[in-house]
Scaffold this active site. Structure first.
Site, PDB file in Angstrom:
ATOM      1  N   CYS A  76       0.834  -1.208   0.000  1.00  2.69           N
ATOM      2  CA  CYS A  76       0.000   0.000   0.000  1.00  2.69           C
ATOM      3  C   CYS A  76       0.872   1.263   0.000  1.00  2.69           C
ATOM      4  O   CYS A  76       1.554   1.535  -0.972  1.00  2.69           O
ATOM      5  CB  CYS A  76      -1.015  -0.041   1.135  1.00  2.69           C
ATOM      6  SG  CYS A  76      -2.357   1.158   0.928  1.00  2.69           S
ATOM      7  N   HIS A 174      -3.922  -5.026   0.025  1.00  2.00           N
ATOM      8  CA  HIS A 174      -3.507  -5.475   1.358  1.00  2.00           C
ATOM      9  C   HIS A 174      -3.574  -7.003   1.433  1.00  2.00           C
ATOM     10  O   HIS A 174      -4.625  -7.562   1.729  1.00  2.00           O
ATOM     11  CB  HIS A 174      -4.410  -4.867   2.428  1.00  2.00           C
ATOM     12  CG  HIS A 174      -4.161  -3.423   2.641  1.00  2.00           C
ATOM     13  ND1 HIS A 174      -3.180  -2.949   3.477  1.00  2.00           N
ATOM     14  CD2 HIS A 174      -4.766  -2.337   2.105  1.00  2.00           C
ATOM     15  CE1 HIS A 174      -3.185  -1.635   3.461  1.00  2.00           C
ATOM     16  NE2 HIS A 174      -4.129  -1.235   2.627  1.00  2.00           N
ATOM     17  N   GLU A 176      -2.478  -8.879   3.733  1.00  6.89           N
ATOM     18  CA  GLU A 176      -2.764  -9.269   5.114  1.00  6.89           C
ATOM     19  C   GLU A 176      -4.250  -9.199   5.445  1.00  6.89           C
ATOM     20  O   GLU A 176      -4.681  -9.710   6.471  1.00  6.89           O
ATOM     21  CB  GLU A 176      -1.944  -8.410   6.088  1.00  6.89           C
ATOM     22  CG  GLU A 176      -2.427  -6.995   6.300  1.00  6.89           C
ATOM     23  CD  GLU A 176      -2.124  -5.999   5.194  1.00  6.89           C
ATOM     24  OE1 GLU A 176      -2.473  -4.824   5.362  1.00  6.89           O
ATOM     25  OE2 GLU A 176      -1.560  -6.387   4.139  1.00  6.89           O
TER      26      GLU A 176
END
Length: 192
Positions: A76, A174, A176
């Site tokens: 990001c 993202h 994660e």
């Protein structure tokens, strides 16, 4: 050891949790020697480009990051800071990637937020991942396309969803927060 860069940006904890779920030991650090000696370095971030760059430059981390030779993954804001310039605060970036980071035109809702797939995917990060797999995006600025682009998404305009050059990898989305496919991408990075 997996080092996660600590700087003036958020989202470090969720990246650390995702890496630990994969069974790896992590250290969150801004110590130059630890970063240089790590097996892999993750450069996550949620925040504003010019203040984040000021933090990196103020601590000499800009030079440290540019000189890293092990695999580095920008996520990001981390990806955007690896580019040469960001319109967000007119920030000079680290220049690893020769891309500019621009504000999305206001032709649609900004920020771009939600689950999206790709029109192009290539490279080691995406082993076992298909263009139809969805990743979670949330961003108002995007990296332009160029020869370092290894994944393309289209929201208002086509943009670099992922970049790769030498030992530097970067993703706008993202991983994660992207469930199974995000975990697979992180695993692919950690196994480089």
């Amino acid at each position: 050891m997996i080092a996660i860069l600590k700087y003036n940006a958020g989202n470090v904890q969720s990246v650390e949790n995702a890496i630990q779920r994969l069974g790896y030991d992590t250290i969150v650090t801004d110590d130059a020697e630890v970063l240089k000696s790590a097996d892999k370095v993750l450069f996550p971030g949620v925040g504003e480009a010019s203040s984040a760059m000021a933090y990196l430059v103020g601590r000499g981390l800009d030079k440290v990051i540019r000189d890293l030779t092990q695999p580095v993954l920008g996520i990001c804001l981390g990806m955007q800071l690896l580019c040469k310039f960001s319109e967000e605060g007119n920030a000079e970036g680290l220049g690893i990637f020769d891309n500019e980071v621009k504000l999305f035109p206001s032709d649609d809702i900004v920020p771009h937020m939600g689950w999206n797939d790709f029109s192009k995917l290539e490279g080691a990060l995406f082993k076992g991942i298909k263009v139809t797999d969805d990743f979670y995006f949330v961003h108002s600025y995007y990296a332009t396309l160029n020869e370092s682009t290894v994944a393309i998404n289209n929201y208002i305009v086509p943009f670099s969803a992922a970049l790769q050059k030498g030992n530097f990898y970067a993703v706008q989305f993202h991983p994660e927060k992207s469930g199974r496919v995000g975990e697979l991408l992180l695993k692919n990075f950690l196994e480089l």
